[in-house]
Design an enzyme around this catalytic site. Structure first.
Site, PDB file in Angstrom:
ATOM      1  N   HIS A 174       0.723  -1.078  -0.041  1.00  0.00           N
ATOM      2  CA  HIS A 174      -0.104   0.080  -0.036  1.00  0.00           C
ATOM      3  C   HIS A 174       0.833   1.160   0.033  1.00  0.00           C
ATOM      4  O   HIS A 174       2.108   0.984   0.533  1.00  0.00           O
ATOM      5  CB  HIS A 174      -0.733   0.191   1.277  1.00  0.00           C
ATOM      6  CG  HIS A 174      -1.676  -0.974   1.518  1.00  0.00           C
ATOM      7  ND1 HIS A 174      -1.220  -2.131   2.289  1.00  0.00           N
ATOM      8  CD2 HIS A 174      -3.174  -1.097   1.581  1.00  0.00           C
ATOM      9  CE1 HIS A 174      -2.403  -2.948   2.489  1.00  0.00           C
ATOM     10  NE2 HIS A 174      -3.443  -2.365   2.055  1.00  0.00           N
TER      11      HIS A 174
ATOM     12  N   ASP B  57       2.288   1.884   3.483  1.00  0.00           N
ATOM     13  CA  ASP B  57       3.359   1.038   4.013  1.00  0.00           C
ATOM     14  C   ASP B  57       4.707   1.538   3.760  1.00  0.00           C
ATOM     15  O   ASP B  57       5.565   1.204   4.382  1.00  0.00           O
ATOM     16  CB  ASP B  57       3.255  -0.118   3.504  1.00  0.00           C
ATOM     17  CG  ASP B  57       1.596  -0.760   3.343  1.00  0.00           C
ATOM     18  OD1 ASP B  57       1.292  -0.451   4.332  1.00  0.00           O
ATOM     19  OD2 ASP B  57       1.423  -1.784   2.306  1.00  0.00           O
TER      20      ASP B  57
HETATM   21  C1  XLS Z   1      -7.571  -6.758   4.884  1.00  0.00           C
HETATM   22  C2  XLS Z   1      -6.998  -6.998   3.418  1.00  0.00           C
HETATM   23  C3  XLS Z   1      -5.874  -5.987   3.161  1.00  0.00           C
HETATM   24  C4  XLS Z   1      -5.917  -6.242   1.458  1.00  0.00           C
HETATM   25  C5  XLS Z   1      -4.952  -4.912   0.999  1.00  0.00           C
HETATM   26  O1  XLS Z   1      -8.296  -7.457   5.713  1.00  0.00           O
HETATM   27  O2  XLS Z   1      -6.737  -8.285   3.471  1.00  0.00           O
HETATM   28  O3  XLS Z   1      -4.660  -6.440   3.646  1.00  0.00           O
HETATM   29  O4  XLS Z   1      -5.419  -7.067   1.006  1.00  0.00           O
HETATM   30  O5  XLS Z   1      -5.579  -3.758   1.177  1.00  0.00           O
END
Ligand code: XLS
Ligand code: NI
Ligand code: NI
Length: 435
Positions: free
Chosen positions: A99, A102
């Site tokens: 993301h 991140d």
């Molecule tokens: C949260 C989601 C997130 C997505 C990406 O539960 O799994 O990690 O994969 O935004």
């Protein structure tokens, strides 16, 4: 080189008998399974957020991990990128996912935040020249900041919608520039806490418009990867609009987006929706929506999306069977949307999680391939549906027989269909021979 993973050697395939805890015992990337390299079946990816950004907190306590890159500056983010690529190399990982938030700190303004993300993307660009690791997908974090507490695309405030759109534009472009194979939309806050303050129809229209804007921009910049919606029924929202594959399909159909979007299916989310992972995969494959996978598992006692590494071969083998029958994941892959537990504070723990997860995927792939190569299971299923290969049945299915014609035939032929065993126990035993 940082010294974060000091003393840890690159993880290699050492075979099932190896006692080395940091060796692959089953994941042998070049081994050919059903005519394809194992790595090309699995396309494993490391998730930046769990592995490098997560601090080990829970609702009752804060950070348990001590990482030298935890901090607010771009220099911290650069150190994080250094360590990330060191781990990718140690694990010989072909892919990663991130993301925007991140990888780089949020700035005072969106322009500054976007600049920070771009600065780290440039660091990635340079590292990718020397590393084999590629980008499986990028995404925007549209759920952590308080501005998104009432949703991003589905926010009652159109300025939040616009802000989120501007944020996605930046990450989508960066994903494209980094050669990403997919762009993911996970709508953690696209839902509601209470219907008392929510117009669901209005919010669905907003979400569809938002996704259309993303598709249009992706086309405009020449992004040829997949756009993926990641279904999840709840958490953090009490109710999430992308509840499960079936719900996403209905939504895409309503807004005419079903040709442009596929699904990123996560194990733990399937469970939260009261489905199995293989149910979601089978349904997505049948609807033409199978895009990619987030590999993990939930602690089934806790009832939460606990994002643990996969560790059940029998379950994952059934999932892999669905993927193989669908012709594989194409541009998708297996992203480890999984984190080590908050007590697993050592650098080596980050490797143990991924090594174990990859070995489970490798064994599952081989088990699923063995089921297909043996052929007995597929024959049983073919036999179960064989009646539909006959002329009258085909005509019925193709819409060439009216209700009247069907009724007349039943009378004329004096049909009295007899039930046949569903053979569940036989099938369970058959599958257990391979897993
Ligand atoms: C949260 C989601 C997130 C997505 C990406 O539960 O799994 O990690 O994969 O935004
Ligand atoms: Ni996920
Ligand atoms: Ni998740």
């Amino acid at each position: 080189m940082t010294d974060f993973f000091k003393g840890i050697k690159p993880v290699k395939f050492a075979g099932p008998k190896s006692r080395n805890p940091l060796a692959y015992r089953h994941y042998n990337k070049d081994e050919i399974v059903l005519g394809k390299r194992m790595e090309d079946h699995v396309r494993p990816a490391i998730a930046y957020w769990h592995t490098f950004a997560w601090e080990g907190g829970d609702p009752f306590g804060g950070r348990t991990f001590e990482r030298p890159w935890f901090g607010p500056s771009l220099d911290h983010a650069k150190l994080k990128a250094d360590v990330a690529f060191e781990l990718f190399d140690l694990l010989d990982a072909p892919f990663f996912c991130f993301h925007d938030r991140d990888i780089a700190p949020e700035g005072e303004t969106l322009a500054e935040s976007n600049r920070n993300v771009r600065a780290i993307a440039e660091v990635f660009q340079r590292k990718m020249e020397k590393s084999r690791t590629r980008l499986l997908w990028g995404t925007a974090n549209l759920f952590s900041h308080r501005r998104y507490m009432s949703g991003a695309a589905t926010n009652p405030d159109p300025d939040v919608f616009a802000y989120a759109a501007a944020q996605v534009k930046n990450v989508l472009e960066i994903t494209h520039e980094l050669g990403g194979d997919n762009y993911v939309l996970w709508g953690g806050r696209e839902g509601y806490e209470t219907l008392l303050n929510t117009r669901v129809g209005q919010e669905a229209d907003q979400m569809a418009r938002f996704i259309s804007l993303v598709i249009d921009h992706a086309r405009k910049i020449g992004f040829t990867g997949q756009i993926l919606i990641e279904p999840k029924p709840q958490e953090p929202s009490k109710h999430q609009y992308d509840f499960d594959v079936a719900t996403v399909h209905g939504f895409l159909k309503k807004y005419g987006l079903e040709q442009d979007v596929k699904c990123n299916i996560e194990v733990g989310h399937a469970f939260l929706a009261n489905h199995s992972f293989e149910h979601e995969l089978a349904l997505a494959a049948s609807l033409g929506l199978l895009g990619s996978v987030d590999a993990n598992r939930n602690d089934l006692q806790s009832g939460w999306d606990t994002d643990q590494f996969p560790n059940s071969v029998p379950e994952t083998a059934l999932a892999f069977y669905q993927i193989l029958k669908a012709g594989g994941l194409g541009k998708g892959g297996f992203n480890f949307d999984a984190k080590v537990r908050r007590q697993s504070i050592d650098p080596a723990d980050l490797l143990h999680g991924h090594v174990g997860g990859l070995d489970v995927l490798a064994r599952s792939l081989k088990a699923a391939a063995a089921i297909i190569e043996d052929g007995t299971y597929d024959k049983v299923i073919d036999a179960r549906y064989a009646g539909w290969e006959e002329k009258e049945a085909k005509a019925m299915l193709a819409g060439k027989r009216s209700l009247e014609q069907i009724a007349r035939r039943i009378e004329r032929e004096n049909l009295d269909p007899q039930p046949r065993s569903g053979q569940q126990e036989y099938l369970e035993n058959l599958i257990n021979r391979f897993v």
